[in-house]
Motif scaffolding. Structure first.
Motif, PDB file in Angstrom:
ATOM      1  N   PRO A 180       0.793  -1.240   0.000  1.00 30.99           N
ATOM      2  CA  PRO A 180       0.000   0.000   0.000  1.00 30.99           C
ATOM      3  C   PRO A 180       0.819   1.280   0.000  1.00 30.99           C
ATOM      4  N   VAL A 181       2.088   1.238   0.411  1.00 33.55           N
ATOM      5  CA  VAL A 181       2.935   2.431   0.399  1.00 33.55           C
ATOM      6  C   VAL A 181       4.208   2.091  -0.364  1.00 33.55           C
ATOM      7  N   CYS A 182       4.432   2.802  -1.466  1.00 29.61           N
ATOM      8  CA  CYS A 182       5.542   2.494  -2.368  1.00 29.61           C
ATOM      9  C   CYS A 182       6.368   3.759  -2.593  1.00 29.61           C
ATOM     10  N   TYR A 183       7.693   3.639  -2.495  1.00 32.03           N
ATOM     11  CA  TYR A 183       8.593   4.792  -2.656  1.00 32.03           C
ATOM     12  C   TYR A 183       9.263   4.738  -4.022  1.00 32.03           C
ATOM     13  N   LEU A 184       9.204   5.857  -4.746  1.00 30.38           N
ATOM     14  CA  LEU A 184       9.796   5.965  -6.077  1.00 30.38           C
ATOM     15  C   LEU A 184      10.787   7.124  -6.102  1.00 30.38           C
ATOM     16  N   SER A 185      12.018   6.824  -6.467  1.00 31.42           N
ATOM     17  CA  SER A 185      13.025   7.869  -6.644  1.00 31.42           C
ATOM     18  C   SER A 185      13.164   8.127  -8.137  1.00 31.42           C
ATOM     19  N   LEU A 186      13.004   9.397  -8.548  1.00 27.70           N
ATOM     20  CA  LEU A 186      13.005   9.745  -9.962  1.00 27.70           C
ATOM     21  C   LEU A 186      14.083  10.775 -10.261  1.00 27.70           C
ATOM     22  N   PRO A 187      14.343  11.035 -11.547  1.00 28.66           N
ATOM     23  CA  PRO A 187      15.360  12.034 -11.896  1.00 28.66           C
ATOM     24  C   PRO A 187      15.055  13.406 -11.302  1.00 28.66           C
ATOM     25  N   PHE A 188      16.090  14.256 -11.245  1.00 34.28           N
ATOM     26  CA  PHE A 188      15.993  15.620 -10.751  1.00 34.28           C
ATOM     27  C   PHE A 188      15.611  15.674  -9.267  1.00 34.28           C
ATOM     28  N   GLY A 189      15.922  14.613  -8.536  1.00 34.51           N
ATOM     29  CA  GLY A 189      15.673  14.602  -7.100  1.00 34.51           C
ATOM     30  C   GLY A 189      14.220  14.452  -6.711  1.00 34.51           C
ATOM     31  N   THR A 190      13.377  14.071  -7.649  1.00 34.41           N
ATOM     32  CA  THR A 190      11.950  13.926  -7.357  1.00 34.41           C
ATOM     33  C   THR A 190      11.693  12.652  -6.553  1.00 34.41           C
ATOM     34  N   LYS A 191      10.988  12.819  -5.451  1.00 36.22           N
ATOM     35  CA  LYS A 191      10.643  11.683  -4.579  1.00 36.22           C
ATOM     36  C   LYS A 191       9.129  11.520  -4.562  1.00 36.22           C
ATOM     37  N   ILE A 192       8.678  10.334  -4.902  1.00 36.67           N
ATOM     38  CA  ILE A 192       7.247  10.042  -4.972  1.00 36.67           C
ATOM     39  C   ILE A 192       6.901   8.946  -3.970  1.00 36.67           C
ATOM     40  N   VAL A 193       5.824   9.143  -3.241  1.00 37.39           N
ATOM     41  CA  VAL A 193       5.270   8.080  -2.404  1.00 37.39           C
ATOM     42  C   VAL A 193       3.881   7.764  -2.937  1.00 37.39           C
ATOM     43  N   MET A 194       3.725   6.539  -3.444  1.00 34.81           N
ATOM     44  CA  MET A 194       2.451   6.112  -4.006  1.00 34.81           C
ATOM     45  C   MET A 194       1.653   5.389  -2.920  1.00 34.81           C
ATOM     46  N   VAL A 195       0.438   5.872  -2.661  1.00 35.88           N
ATOM     47  CA  VAL A 195      -0.399   5.321  -1.588  1.00 35.88           C
ATOM     48  C   VAL A 195      -1.608   4.624  -2.207  1.00 35.88           C
ATOM     49  N   SER A 196      -1.840   3.373  -1.815  1.00 42.29           N
ATOM     50  CA  SER A 196      -2.934   2.581  -2.375  1.00 42.29           C
ATOM     51  C   SER A 196      -3.651   1.817  -1.262  1.00 42.29           C
ATOM     52  N   GLY A 197      -4.879   1.376  -1.563  1.00 48.61           N
ATOM     53  CA  GLY A 197      -5.672   0.644  -0.588  1.00 48.61           C
ATOM     54  C   GLY A 197      -6.400   1.587   0.348  1.00 48.61           C
ATOM     55  N   TYR A 198      -7.583   1.174   0.804  1.00 48.62           N
ATOM     56  CA  TYR A 198      -8.415   2.090   1.588  1.00 48.62           C
ATOM     57  C   TYR A 198      -7.719   2.626   2.827  1.00 48.62           C
ATOM     58  N   LYS A 199      -7.127   1.743   3.645  1.00 50.00           N
ATOM     59  CA  LYS A 199      -6.549   2.188   4.913  1.00 50.00           C
ATOM     60  C   LYS A 199      -5.464   3.228   4.702  1.00 50.00           C
ATOM     61  N   ALA A 200      -4.516   2.929   3.819  1.00 52.34           N
ATOM     62  CA  ALA A 200      -3.407   3.859   3.581  1.00 52.34           C
ATOM     63  C   ALA A 200      -3.901   5.152   2.947  1.00 52.34           C
ATOM     64  N   PRO A 232      -1.653  15.667  -6.574  1.00 53.03           N
ATOM     65  CA  PRO A 232      -0.587  15.306  -5.628  1.00 53.03           C
ATOM     66  C   PRO A 232      -0.567  16.190  -4.389  1.00 53.03           C
ATOM     67  N   ARG A 233      -0.082  15.607  -3.300  1.00 55.36           N
ATOM     68  CA  ARG A 233       0.138  16.358  -2.064  1.00 55.36           C
ATOM     69  C   ARG A 233       1.624  16.307  -1.716  1.00 55.36           C
ATOM     70  N   TYR A 234       2.011  16.960  -0.647  1.00 58.04           N
ATOM     71  CA  TYR A 234       3.428  17.217  -0.409  1.00 58.04           C
ATOM     72  C   TYR A 234       3.774  17.092   1.069  1.00 58.04           C
ATOM     73  N   ALA A 235       4.895  16.423   1.350  1.00 56.27           N
ATOM     74  CA  ALA A 235       5.378  16.292   2.728  1.00 56.27           C
ATOM     75  C   ALA A 235       6.346  17.433   3.022  1.00 56.27           C
ATOM     76  N   MET A 249       6.465  13.895  -2.816  1.00 51.77           N
ATOM     77  CA  MET A 249       5.118  14.095  -3.342  1.00 51.77           C
ATOM     78  C   MET A 249       4.318  12.819  -3.133  1.00 51.77           C
ATOM     79  N   LEU A 250       3.097  12.966  -2.637  1.00 52.10           N
ATOM     80  CA  LEU A 250       2.227  11.813  -2.419  1.00 52.10           C
ATOM     81  C   LEU A 250       1.208  11.719  -3.550  1.00 52.10           C
ATOM     82  N   GLN A 251       1.200  10.584  -4.210  1.00 54.25           N
ATOM     83  CA  GLN A 251       0.209  10.297  -5.233  1.00 54.25           C
ATOM     84  C   GLN A 251      -0.748   9.262  -4.669  1.00 54.25           C
ATOM     85  N   THR A 252      -2.043   9.573  -4.723  1.00 56.24           N
ATOM     86  CA  THR A 252      -3.050   8.740  -4.058  1.00 56.24           C
ATOM     87  C   THR A 252      -3.866   7.964  -5.071  1.00 56.24           C
TER      88      THR A 252
END
Length: 515
Positions: free
Chosen positions: A83-103, A393-396, A412-415
């Protein structure tokens, strides 16, 4: 002489190669040192991250091998990493993908994760697609002031109240008249539904409705449709790194995706705002634009600090116009498609409406408590279609503890909302169309807390009450007046969504048979 020149060229070539190798080594070492110094313990799991490019090769591999669209790729990540997945992308972009009802639900209501949008470059042009303005993409005090002000004004104009029922009913009458002109012949409902639904929000924001054959209105709706037809590269950019988009879109020949449609709508909105300013009368508030101009003038004259501005007004109006048109009209298109797909459901809705309302008048809001099955069908249409599969997207802003993981500052949080509305842990048979899931043992409508189609937390949909009122009135009036059937020469019904900003059905023809 020739040998000397050759040695000279070889020396230069070796020097260039040495510089390139040194540069690569420097970048890799810098990346490794930066990663070590900024290492966050207990990160969520995710694809392997490579120097400089992060996990981008993983996405390219998925795309090439499986020809997956973005939503399918996200579902694959959910199944593979949880349900919580971390993605490191170019240019220092950090993505946290959130899935499933609880998360999803906890991330939307988490104080450190649920309120802010990603910060945009300070030199981002206000005329570019993603710029941190308006109600949808702003953060902090700017967002709070505009949300409070907008809710106050909309309530003042009756939005969400029973007094607004007549305004929606009147527009629904125009829609029914247009459908009746077809005399049961097949038609494609996209433009017609967009016309009707858009006119409701236009009456509040612009102070007027548009005739369905108005060429400028048709053009506006065409541009809104263009916003949904995002090419793959543009969709990936917006989903994974919206803050990077302003720079990439300045590159010549870079795929612009929805940029042209967005800018066309913005210019049209600016013209409407300019017209309002030239005819503004503080003693006669015609609509939202007038109310905004009045409040901005009042605060400026009193020297009160405010985020209300001309640029913000244009952005907010555009947010309302788009959000108030696309989501509800798309839901209605799914509704009719499902009525054709599930004729037993359509028959039961007809029977309930006829039993409660009769044939001599149209349904009213006051009938709603006596139409539990019809209400359940509307809830199920929204859940089943899940048109806003990935919310903005939202932001930490700070390093945040979330579930059992640590979310790094600047992520950045992608839901993945569609995973919440189809989560088997909270929905029985989530892939089945079952309106009965919203009825209790006594046949009364119930809405479980895990039904979060309008989001949750402080950034839940601002237009939730209006959308629900529109869906109820448009749907019940259409079902009261018509039976909906597939065209005789039509192919089998396709209930797979078309990929875009919202998950819409592919164009289809339908016959509306007068009852």
């Amino acid at each position: 002489m020739a040998v000397s020149q050759a040695l000279s060229y070889l020396t230069v070539l070796l020097d260039i190669r040495a510089v390139l190798v040194g540069l690569i080594v420097f970048l890799v070492v810098s990346w490794m040192v930066h990663g070590y110094l900024n290492q966050v313990k207990n990160l969520p799991p995710g694809p392997r991250s490579w120097p400089l490019v992060g996990c981008l090769p993983h996405f390219l591999y998925m795309k090439i091998k499986n020809k997956s669209n973005m939503h399918e790729m996200i579902e694959t990540l959910y199944k593979q990493y949880g349900p919580v997945c971390y993605l490191s992308l170019p240019f220092g972009t950090k993505i946290v993908m959130v899935s499933g009802y609880k998360a999803v639900n906890e991330s939307l209501t988490c104080p450190g994760l649920g309120e802010d949008r990603p910060p945009f470059p300070q030199d981002a042009n206000p005329d570019e697609l993603a710029n941190g303005l308006g109600v949808l993409m702003s953060s902090g005090e700017m967002w709070k002031e505009h949300r409070r002000f907008s809710l106050t004004v909309l309530r003042g104009f009756g939005v969400g109240k029973r007094s607004f029922e007549n305004q929606i009913t009147t527009e629904c009458g125009y829609l029914i008249t247009e459908i009746e002109f077809g005399q049961g012949q097949p038609f494609e409902p996209t433009l017609l539904f967009s016309n009707a639904v858009s006119n409701v929000i236009c009456s509040v924001v612009f102070g007027k409705r548009f005739e369905y054959d108005d060429p400028e209105f048709k053009l506006l709706l065409h541009w809104i449709e263009g916003l949904q037809d995002q090419d793959n590269l543009a969709s990936v950019i917006f989903l994974l790194s919206p803050t990077l988009a302003p720079y990439l879109f300045r590159i010549p020949f870079f795929p612009k995706g929805p940029m042209a449609s967005f800018l066309n709508i913005r210019r049209k909105v600016q013209n409407i705002v300019d017209e309002h300013r030239s005819t503004f009368d503080k003693d006669n508030m015609r609509d939202y634009i007038d109310a905004y101009l009045s409040e901005m003038q009042r605060k400026n004259e009193q020297g009160v600090q405010t985020y209300l501005s001309d640029v913000e007004l244009r952005a907010v109006v555009q947010d309302f116009f788009f959000a108030g048109t696309e989501t509800t009209s798309t839901t209605l298109r799914w509704a009719l498609l499902y009525m054709m797909k599930f004729p037993d459901v359509q028959k039961r809705v007809h029977e309930e409406i006829d039993s409660v309302v009769g044939r001599n008048r149209l349904p009213r809001l006051s009938d709603k408590p006596d139409l539990p099955y019809t209400q359940a069908v509307i809830h199920e249409i929204q859940r089943y279609a899940s048109i806003v599969a990935i919310i903005l997207p939202r932001y930490a802003k700070h390093e945040t503890e979330f579930l059992e993981f640590t979310i790094p500052k600047g992520s950045m949080l992608q839901t993945n909302m569609s995973s919440a509305t189809h989560d088997a842990s909270v929905w029985e048979e989530p892939d089945a169309f079952k309106p009965e899931r919203f009825l209790d043992d006594k046949g009364q409508v119930v809405e479980p807390s895990h039904n979060i189609v309008f989001g949750a937390g402080k950034r839940a949909c601002l237009g939730k009450q209006l959308a629900r009122m529109e869906l109820y009135i448009f749907y019940t009036h259409l079902m009261h007046r018509f039976s909906f059937k597939k065209a005789k020469d039509a192919e089998s019904l396709n209930t797979q969504p078309k990929q875009g900003g919202v998950l819409a059905p592919y164009p289809y023809n339908i016959c509306a048979i007068a009852r």
